[in-house]
Enzyme design. Structure first.
Site, PDB file in Angstrom:
ATOM      1  NE  ARG A 224      -2.700  -1.343   3.472  1.00 33.03           N
ATOM      2  CZ  ARG A 224      -3.059  -2.566   3.849  1.00 33.03           C
ATOM      3  NH1 ARG A 224      -3.843  -3.294   3.090  1.00 33.03           N
ATOM      4  NH2 ARG A 224      -2.661  -3.051   5.002  1.00 33.03           N
TER       5      ARG A 224
ATOM      6  CG  PHE B 225     -10.654  -7.557  -6.347  1.00 31.48           C
ATOM      7  CD1 PHE B 225     -11.735  -8.422  -6.390  1.00 31.48           C
ATOM      8  CD2 PHE B 225      -9.860  -7.437  -7.479  1.00 31.48           C
ATOM      9  CE1 PHE B 225     -12.010  -9.167  -7.534  1.00 31.48           C
ATOM     10  CE2 PHE B 225     -10.122  -8.169  -8.627  1.00 31.48           C
ATOM     11  CZ  PHE B 225     -11.199  -9.041  -8.655  1.00 31.48           C
TER      12      PHE B 225
ATOM     13  CG  ASP C  51     -14.884  -5.105  -2.385  1.00 31.40           C
ATOM     14  OD1 ASP C  51     -13.668  -5.308  -2.181  1.00 31.40           O
ATOM     15  OD2 ASP C  51     -15.775  -5.905  -2.031  1.00 31.40           O
ATOM     16  CB  SER C  52     -18.676  -7.839  -5.112  1.00 29.38           C
ATOM     17  OG  SER C  52     -17.827  -8.620  -4.317  1.00 29.38           O
TER      18      SER C  52
ATOM     19  CG  ASP D  84      -5.095  -7.342  -2.992  1.00 31.79           C
ATOM     20  OD1 ASP D  84      -4.593  -8.474  -3.153  1.00 31.79           O
ATOM     21  OD2 ASP D  84      -5.276  -6.832  -1.871  1.00 31.79           O
TER      22      ASP D  84
ATOM     23  CB  CYS E 130      -3.444 -13.641  -1.506  1.00 28.02           C
ATOM     24  SG  CYS E 130      -5.220 -13.710  -1.734  1.00 28.02           S
TER      25      CYS E 130
HETATM   26  N1  SAH Z   1      -6.845  -4.812  -1.318  1.00 31.04           N
HETATM   27  C1  SAH Z   1      -7.549  -4.995  -0.090  1.00 31.04           C
HETATM   28  C2  SAH Z   1      -7.890  -6.438   0.173  1.00 31.04           C
HETATM   29  C3  SAH Z   1      -8.684  -7.142  -0.910  1.00 31.04           C
HETATM   30  S1  SAH Z   1      -9.524  -8.568  -0.362  1.00 31.04           S
HETATM   31  C4  SAH Z   1      -6.771  -4.357   1.063  1.00 31.04           C
HETATM   32  O1  SAH Z   1      -5.590  -3.966   0.879  1.00 31.04           O
HETATM   33  O2  SAH Z   1      -7.315  -4.237   2.156  1.00 31.04           O
HETATM   34  C5  SAH Z   1     -10.540  -9.008  -1.671  1.00 31.04           C
HETATM   35  C6  SAH Z   1     -11.797  -8.188  -1.845  1.00 31.04           C
HETATM   36  O3  SAH Z   1     -12.424  -8.618  -3.054  1.00 31.04           O
HETATM   37  C7  SAH Z   1     -12.871  -8.342  -0.779  1.00 31.04           C
HETATM   38  O4  SAH Z   1     -13.161  -7.092  -0.241  1.00 31.04           O
HETATM   39  C8  SAH Z   1     -14.100  -8.919  -1.508  1.00 31.04           C
HETATM   40  O5  SAH Z   1     -15.322  -8.339  -1.056  1.00 31.04           O
HETATM   41  C9  SAH Z   1     -13.839  -8.512  -2.918  1.00 31.04           C
HETATM   42  N2  SAH Z   1     -14.398  -9.352  -3.992  1.00 31.04           N
HETATM   43  C10 SAH Z   1     -14.404 -10.695  -4.090  1.00 31.04           C
HETATM   44  N3  SAH Z   1     -14.893 -11.088  -5.291  1.00 31.04           N
HETATM   45  C11 SAH Z   1     -15.171  -9.954  -5.971  1.00 31.04           C
HETATM   46  C12 SAH Z   1     -15.679  -9.677  -7.287  1.00 31.04           C
HETATM   47  N4  SAH Z   1     -15.957 -10.656  -8.150  1.00 31.04           N
HETATM   48  N5  SAH Z   1     -15.842  -8.404  -7.656  1.00 31.04           N
HETATM   49  C13 SAH Z   1     -15.544  -7.396  -6.800  1.00 31.04           C
HETATM   50  N6  SAH Z   1     -15.048  -7.586  -5.572  1.00 31.04           N
HETATM   51  C14 SAH Z   1     -14.873  -8.844  -5.153  1.00 31.04           C
END
Ligand code: SAH
Length: 393
Positions: free
Chosen positions: A208, A224, A246-247, A296, A336
């Site tokens: 970050r 995400f 994000d979803s 991510d 990850c």
């Molecule tokens: N980058 C973030 C962590 C990401 S975790 C950080 O640094 O804190 C992954 C995220 O993807 C979650 O919040 C989850 O809600 C979201 N997610 C999962 N599948 C998804 C999709 N198909 N479309 C959008 N978001 C999604």
């Protein structure tokens, strides 16, 4: 002491200090150990190899505590391991009060995760061995960290593989509300009860920060975004605009709160509740483009069995992200997934660039921050990897 006797020739991984004893390597169980009990692991001739916690329901039948026969696995042993793990994180205290204090196998405590958020510890008990020592560990953690509050988030899927039911709740003290941490000058709310993982993606801390350094004057797309980690770093780094997708409505609500908390320029941030797979295509149709994109995604491949499907998913989002990049733009792409190693991930991205008709260079690499170390002989510990790509044309 009860023991696990290995098939001839199956002692190699233990001699290389890989801490898992797979059921297929075990010829027989001598005695009747209880789940989580300490057993000796011996080769087919009876020679001692390691002390391990017995986990009868799991394919990982034993998780190694120690490789010395004269070691006793007791509170004093656990204390030593905890002291070491906590001590190794001291430096991080300069930049944050949210950090992983214990990272399982990599800290010699297989199946134990301890994350610290200010005055709260969140623990995950992920193996039968740690389950046996849960109360002792809780007492030791209070003593060694001075944190009186412990919340348990043993709801990770891997517990099922150990034959353990999910369990969540307060283990010691109280839960302050709201709970806040600071990280590299930014503040974040952390929801340890309902948030993802133990509440925050601590492993991405340094990444970050790096994105923040790259963001100056850029139009950024953060896919995400969860509670807005990368988005806020980009805004802190003077991004021109940040669109975050994000979803999860809950995640986005928290991200907005986090934005308010930090007094950043709010009109530079846009939040979109949508499926990234769909919205990347839509943005392309709308003719949108960006200077810096962060991908991510969640763990598409928890194990190597899921690698094929995961590869398709990674390729898809990276392909569309590369198309959305302006020439000279940067893509920070993460995985990850334990089941997708760094080599495979790089190959997937190469395939995505090819299909997108884009030439891209690798200009940087990402890994988990220092509080999520991987011991050299346990590659499974190295789950988070990322590439920074620059679109050349
Ligand atoms: N980058 C973030 C962590 C990401 S975790 C950080 O640094 O804190 C992954 C995220 O993807 C979650 O919040 C989850 O809600 C979201 N997610 C999962 N599948 C998804 C999709 N198909 N479309 C959008 N978001 C999604």
């Amino acid at each position: 002491m009860h023991s696990l006797i290995l098939h001839p020739g199956r002692e190699k991984s233990l001699l290389h200090r890989h801490p898992w004893v797979f059921s297929g390597a075990v010829e027989r169980v001598k005695g009747e150990p209880q789940p989580g009990e300490t057993v000796a692991v011996r080769d087919s001739h009876g020679a001692f190899l390691a002390l391990a916690a017995y986990s009868p329901k799991s394919q990982i039948l034993g998780r190694v505590w120690a490789y010395r026969e004269n070691e006793t696995i007791d509170a004093a042993f656990l204390r030593t391991r905890l002291v070491r793990a906590i001590g190794l994180r001291q430096e991080l205290g300069k930049v944050t009060n949210g950090m992983r204090l214990v990272h399982g196998e990599s800290d010699g405590l297989p199946g134990l995760v301890v994350d610290r958020y200010g005055d709260v510890l969140v623990i995950q008990v992920l193996s039968a061995g740690i389950e046996c020592w849960r109360d002792t560990l809780a007492d030791l953690l209070v003593e060694l960290t001075g944190c009186a509050n412990i919340y348990e988030r043993s709801d990770a899927e891997v517990r099922e593989l150990e034959g353990l039911p999910a369990r969540m709740g307060l283990l010691r003290g109280v839960l302050p509300s709201p709970l806040l941490i600071h990280e590299h000058g930014l503040k974040f709310y952390v929801d340890v009860e309902k948030g993802q993982k133990t509440g925050f993606y601590l492993d991405q801390r340094d990444n970050r920060r790096r994105i923040g350094e790259l963001a100056n004057d850029k139009d950024v797309l953060n896919c995400f975004c969860y509670s807005g980690g990368f988005s806020l770093s980009a805004l802190q780094g003077s991004a021109r605009s940040v669109l975050s997708v994000d979803s999860s409505a809950e995640a986005l609500a928290m991200a907005r709160e986090n934005l308010k908390l930090n007094n950043l320029v709010e009109d530079r941030a846009q939040w979109l509740e949508a499926d990234v797979f769909k919205s990347l295509r839509l943005m392309r149709d709308q003719g949108k483009s960006f200077d810096l994109i962060v991908l991510d995604p969640p763990k598409f491949a928890p194990t190597a069995h899921h690698a094929a499907n995961a590869s398709r998913a990674y390729k898809d989002i990276n392909l569309w992200a590369l198309k959305l990049l302006r020439p000279g733009g940067l893509l920070a792409s993460f995985s990850c997934s334990g089941g997708v190693n760094a080599d495979l991930f790089q190959k997937i991205l190469a395939g995505a660039a090819l299909d997108a008709g884009v030439t891209a260079q690798i200009v940087g690499r990402f890994a988990a921050d220092a509080d999520h170390p991987a011991v050299l002989n346990f590659p499974e510990g190295e789950y988070l990897k990322g590439l920074l790509l620059r679109r050349v044309e």
